[in-house]
Scaffold this active site. Sequence first.
Site, PDB file in Angstrom:
ATOM      1  N   GLY A 142       6.625  43.964  35.630  1.00 22.08           N
ATOM      2  CA  GLY A 142       7.242  42.667  35.899  1.00 22.08           C
ATOM      3  C   GLY A 142       8.642  42.719  36.466  1.00 22.08           C
ATOM      4  O   GLY A 142       9.012  43.652  37.186  1.00 22.08           O
ATOM      5  N   GLY A 180      16.481  27.216  43.346  1.00 20.88           N
ATOM      6  CA  GLY A 180      15.107  27.707  43.425  1.00 20.88           C
ATOM      7  C   GLY A 180      14.301  27.124  42.283  1.00 20.88           C
ATOM      8  O   GLY A 180      14.699  26.113  41.664  1.00 20.88           O
ATOM      9  N   GLU A 185      13.618  23.582  37.610  1.00 17.52           N
ATOM     10  CA  GLU A 185      12.833  23.270  36.404  1.00 17.52           C
ATOM     11  C   GLU A 185      13.746  23.143  35.182  1.00 17.52           C
ATOM     12  O   GLU A 185      13.701  22.136  34.462  1.00 17.52           O
ATOM     13  CB  GLU A 185      11.761  24.340  36.175  1.00 17.52           C
ATOM     14  CG  GLU A 185      10.633  24.276  37.196  1.00 17.52           C
ATOM     15  CD  GLU A 185       9.471  25.221  36.936  1.00 17.52           C
ATOM     16  OE1 GLU A 185       8.474  25.130  37.665  1.00 17.52           O
ATOM     17  OE2 GLU A 185       9.541  26.068  36.013  1.00 17.52           O
ATOM     18  N   GLU A 201      24.098  25.649  45.411  1.00 22.40           N
ATOM     19  CA  GLU A 201      23.129  26.431  46.191  1.00 22.40           C
ATOM     20  C   GLU A 201      23.790  26.949  47.461  1.00 22.40           C
ATOM     21  O   GLU A 201      24.471  26.213  48.165  1.00 22.40           O
ATOM     22  CB  GLU A 201      21.906  25.551  46.512  1.00 22.40           C
ATOM     23  CG  GLU A 201      20.975  26.059  47.581  1.00 22.40           C
ATOM     24  CD  GLU A 201      20.336  27.419  47.312  1.00 22.40           C
ATOM     25  OE1 GLU A 201      19.851  27.653  46.198  1.00 22.40           O
ATOM     26  OE2 GLU A 201      20.348  28.259  48.246  1.00 22.40           O
ATOM     27  N   ASP A 306       5.029  41.431  39.734  1.00 28.43           N
ATOM     28  CA  ASP A 306       6.418  41.248  40.187  1.00 28.43           C
ATOM     29  C   ASP A 306       7.096  42.550  40.598  1.00 28.43           C
ATOM     30  O   ASP A 306       8.106  42.526  41.295  1.00 28.43           O
ATOM     31  CB  ASP A 306       7.268  40.633  39.055  1.00 28.43           C
ATOM     32  CG  ASP A 306       7.029  39.152  38.869  1.00 28.43           C
ATOM     33  OD1 ASP A 306       6.071  38.631  39.481  1.00 28.43           O
ATOM     34  OD2 ASP A 306       7.790  38.515  38.108  1.00 28.43           O
ATOM     35  N   HIS A 438     -13.302   7.895  42.124  1.00 25.76           N
ATOM     36  CA  HIS A 438     -12.375   6.762  42.125  1.00 25.76           C
ATOM     37  C   HIS A 438     -12.306   6.172  40.721  1.00 25.76           C
ATOM     38  O   HIS A 438     -13.344   6.013  40.089  1.00 25.76           O
ATOM     39  CB  HIS A 438     -12.864   5.690  43.106  1.00 25.76           C
ATOM     40  CG  HIS A 438     -12.009   4.468  43.085  1.00 25.76           C
ATOM     41  ND1 HIS A 438     -10.760   4.438  43.700  1.00 25.76           N
ATOM     42  CD2 HIS A 438     -12.190   3.257  42.520  1.00 25.76           C
ATOM     43  CE1 HIS A 438     -10.228   3.244  43.495  1.00 25.76           C
ATOM     44  NE2 HIS A 438     -11.067   2.495  42.790  1.00 25.76           N
TER      45      HIS A 438
HETATM   46  P1  NAI Z   1      14.588  31.736  43.649  1.00 28.54           P
HETATM   47  O1  NAI Z   1      14.520  32.921  44.520  1.00 28.54           O
HETATM   48  O2  NAI Z   1      13.464  30.774  43.576  1.00 28.54           O
HETATM   49  O3  NAI Z   1      15.925  30.892  44.009  1.00 28.54           O
HETATM   50  C1  NAI Z   1      17.208  31.458  43.987  1.00 28.54           C
HETATM   51  C2  NAI Z   1      18.184  30.562  44.733  1.00 28.54           C
HETATM   52  O4  NAI Z   1      19.499  31.046  44.503  1.00 28.54           O
HETATM   53  C3  NAI Z   1      17.963  30.553  46.231  1.00 28.54           C
HETATM   54  O5  NAI Z   1      17.851  29.224  46.666  1.00 28.54           O
HETATM   55  C4  NAI Z   1      19.206  31.242  46.779  1.00 28.54           C
HETATM   56  O6  NAI Z   1      19.593  30.761  48.053  1.00 28.54           O
HETATM   57  C5  NAI Z   1      20.253  30.901  45.701  1.00 28.54           C
HETATM   58  N1  NAI Z   1      21.423  31.784  45.677  1.00 28.54           N
HETATM   59  C6  NAI Z   1      21.430  33.146  45.784  1.00 28.54           C
HETATM   60  N2  NAI Z   1      22.717  33.614  45.737  1.00 28.54           N
HETATM   61  C7  NAI Z   1      23.535  32.538  45.599  1.00 28.54           C
HETATM   62  C8  NAI Z   1      24.958  32.375  45.497  1.00 28.54           C
HETATM   63  N3  NAI Z   1      25.817  33.402  45.536  1.00 28.54           N
HETATM   64  N4  NAI Z   1      25.459  31.114  45.366  1.00 28.54           N
HETATM   65  C9  NAI Z   1      24.615  30.046  45.327  1.00 28.54           C
HETATM   66  N5  NAI Z   1      23.265  30.163  45.425  1.00 28.54           N
HETATM   67  C10 NAI Z   1      22.724  31.385  45.560  1.00 28.54           C
HETATM   68  O7  NAI Z   1      14.937  32.337  42.183  1.00 28.54           O
HETATM   69  P2  NAI Z   1      14.745  31.765  40.725  1.00 28.54           P
HETATM   70  O8  NAI Z   1      14.756  30.287  40.698  1.00 28.54           O
HETATM   71  O9  NAI Z   1      15.782  32.501  39.925  1.00 28.54           O
HETATM   72  O10 NAI Z   1      13.310  32.251  40.323  1.00 28.54           O
HETATM   73  C11 NAI Z   1      13.021  33.653  40.246  1.00 28.54           C
HETATM   74  C12 NAI Z   1      11.562  33.915  40.486  1.00 28.54           C
HETATM   75  O11 NAI Z   1      10.782  33.401  39.431  1.00 28.54           O
HETATM   76  C13 NAI Z   1      11.074  33.293  41.768  1.00 28.54           C
HETATM   77  O12 NAI Z   1      10.404  34.282  42.525  1.00 28.54           O
HETATM   78  C14 NAI Z   1      10.119  32.238  41.327  1.00 28.54           C
HETATM   79  O13 NAI Z   1       9.013  32.116  42.209  1.00 28.54           O
HETATM   80  C15 NAI Z   1       9.681  32.689  39.948  1.00 28.54           C
HETATM   81  N6  NAI Z   1       9.408  31.521  39.117  1.00 28.54           N
HETATM   82  C16 NAI Z   1       8.324  30.754  39.412  1.00 28.54           C
HETATM   83  C17 NAI Z   1       8.070  29.606  38.710  1.00 28.54           C
HETATM   84  C18 NAI Z   1       6.914  28.765  39.103  1.00 28.54           C
HETATM   85  O14 NAI Z   1       6.020  29.237  39.779  1.00 28.54           O
HETATM   86  N7  NAI Z   1       6.887  27.486  38.728  1.00 28.54           N
HETATM   87  C19 NAI Z   1       8.931  29.177  37.615  1.00 28.54           C
HETATM   88  C20 NAI Z   1      10.070  30.021  37.418  1.00 28.54           C
HETATM   89  C21 NAI Z   1      10.263  31.161  38.145  1.00 28.54           C
END
Ligand code: NAI
Length: 459
Positions: A142, A180, A185, A201, A306, A438
């Site tokens: 992971g 992200g 969430e 962001e 992962d 429906h």
């Molecule tokens: P993410 O990769 O989705 O988003 C990270 C965000 O941080 C991006 O928008 C990026 O531009 C921003 N960022 C990076 N450096 C920055 C900085 N210095 N200043 C400001 N913003 C900055 O990562 P996240 O939300 O941490 O999720 C991690 C992983 O976990 C993802 O791959 C996601 O798909 C997975 N995940 C999936 C879920 C789901 O399927 N519902 C739920 C939770 C996590």
Amino acid sequence: MSEHKHDLLVIGAGPAGYVAAIRAAQLGLDTGIVDKEEQLGGTCLRIGCIPSKALLESSHKYEDASKHFFSHGIEVSSVALNLKAMLKRKDKVVKTLTTGVAGLMKKNKVTVYHGSASFNSDKSVTIGGDTVKATNVLIATGSVPSTIPGINLADDLIDTSTEALSYDKVPEHLAVIGAGVIGLELGSVWRRLGSKVTVIEYLDRIMPGMDVELAKAAHKAFKAQGIEFMLGCAVQGVTSEKDGVTIDIKDAGPVKADRVLVSVGRKPNTEGLGLDKIGVTTNKRGQIEVGPRYKTNVDGVFAVGDVIPGPMLAHKAEEEGIACVEMIATGHGHIDYNTIPSIVYTHPEIASVGKSEEKLKGEGVDYKKGAFPFIANGRARANDNTEGWVKVLADAVSDRVLGVHIIGDSAGDLIAECATAMAFAASSEDIARACHAHPTLSEAVKEAALGVSGRAIHI
Ligand code: NAI
């Protein structure tokens, strides 16, 4: 000190690992699985998908009771938050499911080891004082939260998703770095429970990689709910003091908050595995590169989930785990990476499968588009939940569905039909001609599919 021998040893009991172990056992392989945590289920079940969905559901109910019941003619004199009870319920959900995984291991006669696994050789792993030998080893360890320079995740009040699932009081002001999936969430959870939430962001949009029209609609909805966004802001560091944090942003003033959630992505978890000892190589991002059969560069050592390149999604990891062991046991296995859905479990919910409009344009694909708003769907009206829409993208010549994007109630469930249709190479006409019950929200999918050829009925 004891010695064991298996056909397959799986390292990591998250969705990739435990599902792979069950499938391997079904296929007749003598299978062992090891995890360093007492509770099986990995990040997803213990400190990820499941507890966050439990809190999303509870906080949504709280917000509904506080703000939306009256529109249904339900008057509630006072609604109070019992955070302790809410967190306890979440922990109970986690316990039930992780215990369930342990039960599944037992049922399938998978040997479970608890402890940190480290390679002695490509066919032998040490777990505590024990040596476990296996003909095949599957790495499914992971990912862990990553950070950026200037932010120390060990500091108090600087949190990852793990801590943000268990705050013992509602922060007055929660800053979130990264718009992200995790940021949106968990930002939603704490906003609903009463925090002021500021999402900072780096990019000039939220939800990078997702369809832009979808991301814009989501941004508008979250802003209307009261989440503050600072887009185009690069966080350079965070200082943590006794009573709060200061977030340093490039070319902008600092932001002060009570706590900060760092959600800037996750990185593969390979620490302590001893990969260098057996010569398994990782790429610049620390991911284990694999070939088509999930084989690493070392014979008999495989990797999924992962820890290898690709989206970090539990369902992608599960599919890879299954495909990998099917290939080991039978020589055949398959995943269609183009039909893996992405879901953000906020309200409105956001779901996508296939390609975004931007991706299709970038690839020079000629496509047609059909869209349908939930406001014109009878069930959405009856539910008083009319926000959002469905968008179907289909090839202009063949009509094959290339992508579906949904924002609205139950989007994550509605996308399943679209992923299945795409897996069978369906056309928009196929979806449009299938009878949808429906009154259901799924009729919006049918109508959007009809819309591809300008035949939507209710708009
Ligand atoms: P993410 O990769 O989705 O988003 C990270 C965000 O941080 C991006 O928008 C990026 O531009 C921003 N960022 C990076 N450096 C920055 C900085 N210095 N200043 C400001 N913003 C900055 O990562 P996240 O939300 O941490 O999720 C991690 C992983 O976990 C993802 O791959 C996601 O798909 C997975 N995940 C999936 C879920 C789901 O399927 N519902 C739920 C939770 C996590």
